[in-house]
Every structure is written in structure tokens, then in C-alpha cells.
Design a protein around this motif. Sequence first.
Motif: not given
Length: 209
Positions: A195-201, A204-209
Motif C-alpha cells: 500500500l505504501e507503493r500506491v501513489p496518493g493521487n 484520490d482518483a479512485s475516490g472520485d470515481l
Amino acid sequence: MLSRVSTYFYRHPQLALFLLLGPPLIYMLGVYLGSLFSLLVNSFYAIDGFTGLVVRKFTLSTYAQIFSVANREIFIRTASMATIVTLVDALLAFPLAYYIAKFASPKMKTWLLIAVTIPLWSSYLVRVYAWKLILAKEGILSWFINLLQLDGALEWLLSFESIGGSSLALSPIGMFIVFVYIWLPYMIIPIQTALERVPGNLLDASGDL
């Protein structure tokens, strides 16, 4: 002298690589893989039921025993326990790993990782026997259950043939608790690292979707 040796290995990198990888490869081929090959060969032998000696004649009787009723029940019980423990560990590990990777402060992350890895500092057998004492009839968990007057509920739970037994320490449900505890760190750490390797953006994009 040391500078000459260093220069020699610098000019012969293949020799340096062989000296570095040679001992581990020899161990892997000679000891590890050799032991597995010896085990494979011996699996085609049988044991004399009267003398207990190994009969060194090719036979498939050992493999035929795999399909016996007793071994089939052991396989089903082991596979079921492994599957349930894996699923429960995943459900318990993901929220904590997600919090450590994305929300915990550096200081909190350090303390949480220490708390997760502390059980790994002790031996596997030590942890198992410690839980055996905890889950025993005279253990602290039974004492706490009696203190809350829940001993009737515990006896009702242990009365089930598939998960019960004479005590928690000798029941499948007790084994389930121990296995979940033992393997939980091995589930938390890889998930947290991934999970630390997953970029924060991306989150955020998955939250918008």
C-alpha cells in the motif's frame, strides 16, 4: 596485499561472482535439493508393517495411502483451517495496514510496526506453548470468562463436535485463535508495504470515481 587482491577481483568479476554465489549454490544443490530428491526417492519405498524396516523396492503403496479415509479427513481439515485463517487474517490485517501506510504519522508508524513485529522476535514454538497456557482450563482466558460469568457460553461453544473439545487449548477453535495470532504479522507487513507503493493521487482518483 589487500589492494592487490581487490584489484585482481576487480579485473576478474566473474571469479568474484562465483566466490560470492558459489557457497549458497552448493548448499542449495547439495543439501536442500539433495534432501528433497532423497525424500522423493524414499517415497517410492514402503515400510514393513511387522519389522518397521524400509523395504527398498519400487511401490506406489505410500501414495495410495493418501486417498485413505483418515488422510482425506486430515487434508480437508487442514485445508479448511488454512483457508479460514487466511481470510480472517486478511480482514484483520488490511485496515491496520492501510492506516499504517496512509494515515499514521512517522512516530506512530514506527510504534505500530514494532507492535506488529514484536511477536516475531520469539520462537514459533514459544508462542504456541504460551497460547496453550493462555487457553488452558486454568489459563487466564478461562479465568476471565468465569469472572464475567460466561463459562456457560464457553461450554456451549465447546460442545460442538466440529469446533469444540475438552478446553479451548485442545479444540479447533483454540487452534484457530492461535493460528490467526501467529500468521497475522505476515499478512500485515506485506499489505502495508504494497500500500505504501500506491501513489496518493491514485487513491484520490479512485475516490472520485
